[in-house]
Design a protein around this motif. Structure first.
Motif, PDB file in Angstrom:
ATOM      1  N   ILE A  96      21.991  12.830  17.460  1.00 13.98           N
ATOM      2  CA  ILE A  96      21.899  13.778  16.343  1.00 13.98           C
ATOM      3  C   ILE A  96      21.398  13.060  15.092  1.00 13.98           C
ATOM      4  CG2 ILE A  96      23.221  15.263  14.787  1.00 13.98           C
ATOM      5  CD1 ILE A  96      25.061  15.918  17.103  1.00 13.98           C
ATOM      6  N   GLY A  97      20.372  13.625  14.470  1.00 13.33           N
ATOM      7  CA  GLY A  97      19.814  13.056  13.256  1.00 13.33           C
ATOM      8  C   GLY A  97      18.650  12.122  13.467  1.00 13.33           C
ATOM      9  N   ASP A  98      18.363  11.744  14.727  1.00 16.13           N
ATOM     10  CA  ASP A  98      17.262  10.830  15.003  1.00 16.13           C
ATOM     11  C   ASP A  98      15.911  11.527  14.862  1.00 16.13           C
ATOM     12  OD1 ASP A  98      18.622   8.490  15.407  1.00 16.13           O
ATOM     13  OD2 ASP A  98      18.765   8.708  17.581  1.00 16.13           O
ATOM     14  N   VAL A  99      14.943  10.770  14.348  1.00 19.65           N
ATOM     15  CA  VAL A  99      13.580  11.253  14.158  1.00 19.65           C
ATOM     16  C   VAL A  99      12.638  10.336  14.919  1.00 19.65           C
ATOM     17  CG1 VAL A  99      11.733  11.562  12.464  1.00 19.65           C
ATOM     18  CG2 VAL A  99      14.057  12.261  11.903  1.00 19.65           C
ATOM     19  N   LEU A 100      11.673  10.921  15.661  1.00 18.90           N
ATOM     20  CA  LEU A 100      10.726  10.128  16.434  1.00 18.90           C
ATOM     21  C   LEU A 100       9.358  10.802  16.454  1.00 18.90           C
ATOM     22  CD1 LEU A 100      10.354   7.632  18.335  1.00 18.90           C
ATOM     23  CD2 LEU A 100      10.782   9.213  20.239  1.00 18.90           C
ATOM     24  N   PRO A 101       8.312  10.136  15.948  1.00 19.87           N
ATOM     25  CA  PRO A 101       6.953  10.703  16.015  1.00 19.87           C
ATOM     26  C   PRO A 101       6.314  10.448  17.384  1.00 19.87           C
ATOM     27  CG  PRO A 101       7.231   9.214  14.125  1.00 19.87           C
ATOM     28  CD  PRO A 101       8.349   8.963  15.074  1.00 19.87           C
ATOM     29  N   ILE A 102       5.504  11.406  17.837  1.00 20.97           N
ATOM     30  CA  ILE A 102       4.691  11.256  19.047  1.00 20.97           C
ATOM     31  C   ILE A 102       3.284  11.713  18.691  1.00 20.97           C
ATOM     32  CG2 ILE A 102       4.320  12.023  21.416  1.00 20.97           C
ATOM     33  CD1 ILE A 102       7.308  12.394  21.692  1.00 20.97           C
ATOM     34  N   LEU A 103       2.309  10.828  18.856  1.00 20.88           N
ATOM     35  CA  LEU A 103       0.950  11.113  18.429  1.00 20.88           C
ATOM     36  C   LEU A 103       0.229  12.041  19.400  1.00 20.88           C
ATOM     37  CD1 LEU A 103      -0.227   7.589  17.232  1.00 20.88           C
ATOM     38  CD2 LEU A 103       0.759   9.448  15.879  1.00 20.88           C
ATOM     39  N   ALA A 104      -0.735  12.757  18.885  1.00 24.86           N
ATOM     40  CA  ALA A 104      -1.581  13.609  19.722  1.00 24.86           C
ATOM     41  C   ALA A 104      -2.248  12.760  20.795  1.00 24.86           C
ATOM     42  CB  ALA A 104      -2.632  14.293  18.857  1.00 24.86           C
ATOM     43  N   GLY A 105      -2.250  13.254  22.040  1.00 23.78           N
ATOM     44  CA  GLY A 105      -2.853  12.527  23.148  1.00 23.78           C
ATOM     45  C   GLY A 105      -1.942  11.535  23.819  1.00 23.78           C
ATOM     46  N   SER A 106      -0.736  11.329  23.297  1.00 24.20           N
ATOM     47  CA  SER A 106       0.219  10.395  23.901  1.00 24.20           C
ATOM     48  C   SER A 106       1.096  11.143  24.895  1.00 24.20           C
ATOM     49  CB  SER A 106       1.087   9.748  22.816  1.00 24.20           C
ATOM     50  OG  SER A 106       2.061   8.898  23.392  1.00 24.20           O
ATOM     51  N   THR A 107       1.080  10.711  26.146  1.00 21.48           N
ATOM     52  CA  THR A 107       1.879  11.372  27.179  1.00 21.48           C
ATOM     53  C   THR A 107       3.361  11.096  26.952  1.00 21.48           C
ATOM     54  OG1 THR A 107       0.076  11.158  28.756  1.00 21.48           O
ATOM     55  CG2 THR A 107       2.268  11.554  29.662  1.00 21.48           C
ATOM     56  N   PHE A 108       4.192  12.116  27.124  1.00 23.21           N
ATOM     57  CA  PHE A 108       5.626  11.980  26.872  1.00 23.21           C
ATOM     58  C   PHE A 108       6.413  12.904  27.788  1.00 23.21           C
ATOM     59  CE2 PHE A 108       4.455  15.691  24.475  1.00 23.21           C
ATOM     60  CZ  PHE A 108       5.590  16.501  24.461  1.00 23.21           C
ATOM     61  N   TYR A 109       7.703  12.631  27.894  1.00 20.94           N
ATOM     62  CA  TYR A 109       8.645  13.550  28.527  1.00 20.94           C
ATOM     63  C   TYR A 109       9.933  13.531  27.726  1.00 20.94           C
ATOM     64  CZ  TYR A 109      10.823   9.351  30.510  1.00 20.94           C
ATOM     65  OH  TYR A 109      11.437   8.130  30.659  1.00 20.94           O
ATOM     66  N   ILE A 110      10.749  14.561  27.878  1.00 25.93           N
ATOM     67  CA  ILE A 110      12.059  14.640  27.223  1.00 25.93           C
ATOM     68  C   ILE A 110      13.098  14.972  28.284  1.00 25.93           C
ATOM     69  CG2 ILE A 110      13.461  15.788  25.456  1.00 25.93           C
ATOM     70  CD1 ILE A 110      10.875  16.524  24.005  1.00 25.93           C
ATOM     71  N   LEU A 111      14.153  14.179  28.325  1.00 24.03           N
ATOM     72  CA  LEU A 111      15.223  14.381  29.300  1.00 24.03           C
ATOM     73  C   LEU A 111      16.525  14.631  28.570  1.00 24.03           C
ATOM     74  CD1 LEU A 111      16.141  14.168  32.343  1.00 24.03           C
ATOM     75  CD2 LEU A 111      16.618  11.749  31.858  1.00 24.03           C
ATOM     76  N   ASN A 112      17.234  15.685  28.952  1.00 25.50           N
ATOM     77  CA  ASN A 112      18.586  15.931  28.438  1.00 25.50           C
ATOM     78  C   ASN A 112      19.577  15.475  29.499  1.00 25.50           C
ATOM     79  OD1 ASN A 112      20.982  16.810  27.355  1.00 25.50           O
ATOM     80  ND2 ASN A 112      20.578  18.994  27.626  1.00 25.50           N
ATOM     81  N   PRO A 113      20.161  14.281  29.322  1.00 23.54           N
ATOM     82  CA  PRO A 113      21.057  13.749  30.348  1.00 23.54           C
ATOM     83  C   PRO A 113      22.482  14.253  30.224  1.00 23.54           C
ATOM     84  CG  PRO A 113      20.797  12.143  28.606  1.00 23.54           C
ATOM     85  CD  PRO A 113      19.974  13.344  28.201  1.00 23.54           C
ATOM     86  N   GLY A 114      22.785  15.038  29.186  1.00 29.85           N
ATOM     87  CA  GLY A 114      24.150  15.479  28.937  1.00 29.85           C
ATOM     88  C   GLY A 114      24.702  16.345  30.049  1.00 29.85           C
ATOM     89  N   GLU A 115      25.979  16.174  30.353  1.00 30.94           N
ATOM     90  CA  GLU A 115      26.614  16.951  31.413  1.00 30.94           C
ATOM     91  C   GLU A 115      26.962  18.365  30.978  1.00 30.94           C
ATOM     92  OE1 GLU A 115      27.028  16.251  34.527  1.00 30.94           O
ATOM     93  OE2 GLU A 115      26.142  14.258  34.371  1.00 30.94           O
ATOM     94  N   GLY A 116      27.365  18.522  29.735  1.00 33.11           N
ATOM     95  CA  GLY A 116      27.806  19.853  29.317  1.00 33.11           C
ATOM     96  C   GLY A 116      27.290  20.273  27.953  1.00 33.11           C
ATOM     97  N   GLN A 117      26.236  19.642  27.480  1.00 34.24           N
ATOM     98  CA  GLN A 117      25.746  19.918  26.128  1.00 34.24           C
ATOM     99  C   GLN A 117      24.277  20.277  26.145  1.00 34.24           C
ATOM    100  OE1 GLN A 117      27.152  17.986  22.800  1.00 34.24           O
ATOM    101  NE2 GLN A 117      25.784  19.294  21.634  1.00 34.24           N
TER     102      GLN A 117
END
Length: 478
Positions: A126-147
């Motif tokens: 919570i509160g973290d900021v992260l830039p991802i540039l155009a053309g940069s391949t990415f994925y997002i994983l939600n590892p939380g069990e109940g959130q």
């Protein structure tokens, strides 16, 4: 001879008539700003917008987008995205034609992306900021069990193909979402990756779950499940092994991750990670704080990665009844999202008329055009917290129009007094009356003066915010 004279007279009449019409049209154009007010209609036009629209949705997650407000005075459009992901889900690998800045509102995430030909992964809280540039391949994983995971992001379409709000290019996919590799056909790909055509056909048809997928065995086991279960420090080693053709411990089988990393070639896991770290807004010391609230602003000098996206970030917390003093942003348009509380936003047109006076609440998105004066006021019922993006990564030096640090203090008193048509003594007493700076105690929230009439106090308590629903968009987390 007479015919020539008549023709000349007729031509003169036509020219004179045309000049008269042109003069009238020019006069109307000159009069129009006085009748309508310069910028009066245009500011309203640029503030109007539609509600957030879903752009991707499955049972595992959803992405909605609030499109940038239009109009000639928005010098740089910036869309606002809202990503919601269920526990144990993955936003599959892709790249966009637009740059993103991710802000984790709730939950935790693991974000993997390509940075300067390296595969890196960041754990975001919570509160973290992260830039991802155009053309940069990415994925997002939600590892939380109940959130659930809730992310707010800016979407900068400066480099976009203008196909729409933004364009995704999915690396992983099948029939849903379609991978960009599928268009080459199994015959071409079988040669490119040195596998049989039959394996390639099966491979291209396996994924049908959409851009958000579950990575648990209880939800239709998929090719993403095993990867999500690998221990973090072993992930790059595992991927590198697949790139080099080493068989996994279990059955050697092609997967989207193998294909993905054959394209982007993972570097040695012992090589130093050069990618920038995430930046947590809540852990940083506020740039300004007093008894009435605090504020934080990030620019390229604080977070170097922001320079690549040319976007700034801010977070403001106002205590109950306090007000961010009227001010102007001279270098950027400001996009804001209310994180909690209820308040009021006032924006003023260049001609001094009110462009917007609106009540805002959690989930509302607002836009303040560059150069426009504005202020934010928290309700007396509780604090108001809002977060947002600015359209420049340079250090923003807001010009305050009231308070102890007001630009009125900087101007020469004599010229300022002449501009307002008052004496120097009066203008000085006027601008010196406010002892606080930046965040001020709101007059409406101040306790009643001794001997104040009860009826007047009741009237103050009954003051209602004027809602302008057309200029505010809302997205409430479910």
């Amino acid at each position: 001879m007479g015919k020539w004279v008549i023709s000349f007279l007729l031509l003169s009449l036509v020219v004179c008539d045309g000049l008269t019409v042109a003069e009238k049209e020019g006069s109307r154009e000159r009069e129009r700003p006085e009748e309508e007010g310069e910028g009066a209609g245009r500011s309203e036009e640029c503030l109007l917008s539609s509600d957030s629209k879903p752009v991707m949705k499955t049972d595992a997650g959803e992405m909605r987008v609030v499109r940038s407000l239009g109009g000639r005075i928005i010098e740089k459009p910036l869309h606002i995205g809202f990503i919601t992901m269920e526990p144990n889900t993955l936003f599959v690998p892709q790249y966009l034609d637009s740059s993103l800045i991710l802000f984790v509102r709730r939950g935790e995430a693991r974000v993997g992306y390509i940075y300067k030909d390296e595969m890196v992964e960041r754990r975001l809280k919570i509160g973290d900021v992260l830039p991802i540039l155009a053309g940069s391949t990415f994925y997002i994983l939600n590892p939380g069990e109940g959130q659930r995971l809730h992310i707010i992001c800016s979407i900068d379409p400066t480099e976009s193909l203008k196909f729409g709000t933004f364009q995704s290019f999915f690396i992983g996919g099948g029939t849903n979402p379609p991978s960009i590799l599928a268009g080459f056909g199994p015959e071409t790909l079988s040669t490119a990756f040195n596998v049989s055509v039959s394996k390639m056909r099966r491979f291209l048809r396996r994924q049908q779950e959409g851009p958000f997928v579950y990575v648990t065995e209880s939800h239709a086991p998929s090719i993403w499940t095993k990867f999500s279960q690998i221990h973090e420090q072993d992930r790059l080693k595992h991927l590198k092994g697949m790139v080099q053709g080493e068989p996994p411990e279990e059955k050697a089988e092609w997967s989207w991750w193998k294909l993905y990393n054959k394209i982007f070639r993972i570097e040695d896991e012992n090589k130093k990670d050069k990618a920038p770290d995430s930046y947590n807004l809540y852990k940083e010391k506020p740039d300004f704080r007093n008894d009435y609230g605090w504020s934080i602003a990030l620019d390229e000098s604080d977070c170097g990665a922001l320079k690549d996206t040319d976007t700034g970030i801010y977070l403001v917390n106002l205590t109950a009844g306090s007000m961010m003093a009227p001010h102007v942003n001279p270098i950027a348009t400001e996009y804001g999202i209310v994180l909690r509380g209820i308040g009021r936003i006032k924006i003023v047109n260049p001609n001094g008329s009110l462009a917007m006076d609106a009540k805002v609440k959690e989930g509302d998105v607002f836009c303040v055009p560059r150069y426009f004066a504005f202020c934010q006021i928290a309700s007396r019922s509780g604090p108001l917290e809002f977060f947002g993006f600015t359209t420049s990564s340079r250090k923003n030096r807001p010009q305050f129009l009231a308070g102890a640090n007001s630009l009125l203090h900087t101007l020469n008193t004599q010229e300022l007094a002449a501009a307002f048509g008052v004496s120097k003594e009066r203008i000085r007493s006027f601008i010196d009356a406010q002892r606080e700076a930046v965040i001020l105690p709101s007059p409406e929230a101040a306790p009643p003066e001794a001997g104040a009439d009860d009826d007047d106090e009741k009237k103050k308590k009954n003051v209602k915010f004027e809602a302008v629903p057309k200029v505010i968009k809302n997205y409430i987390w479910e």
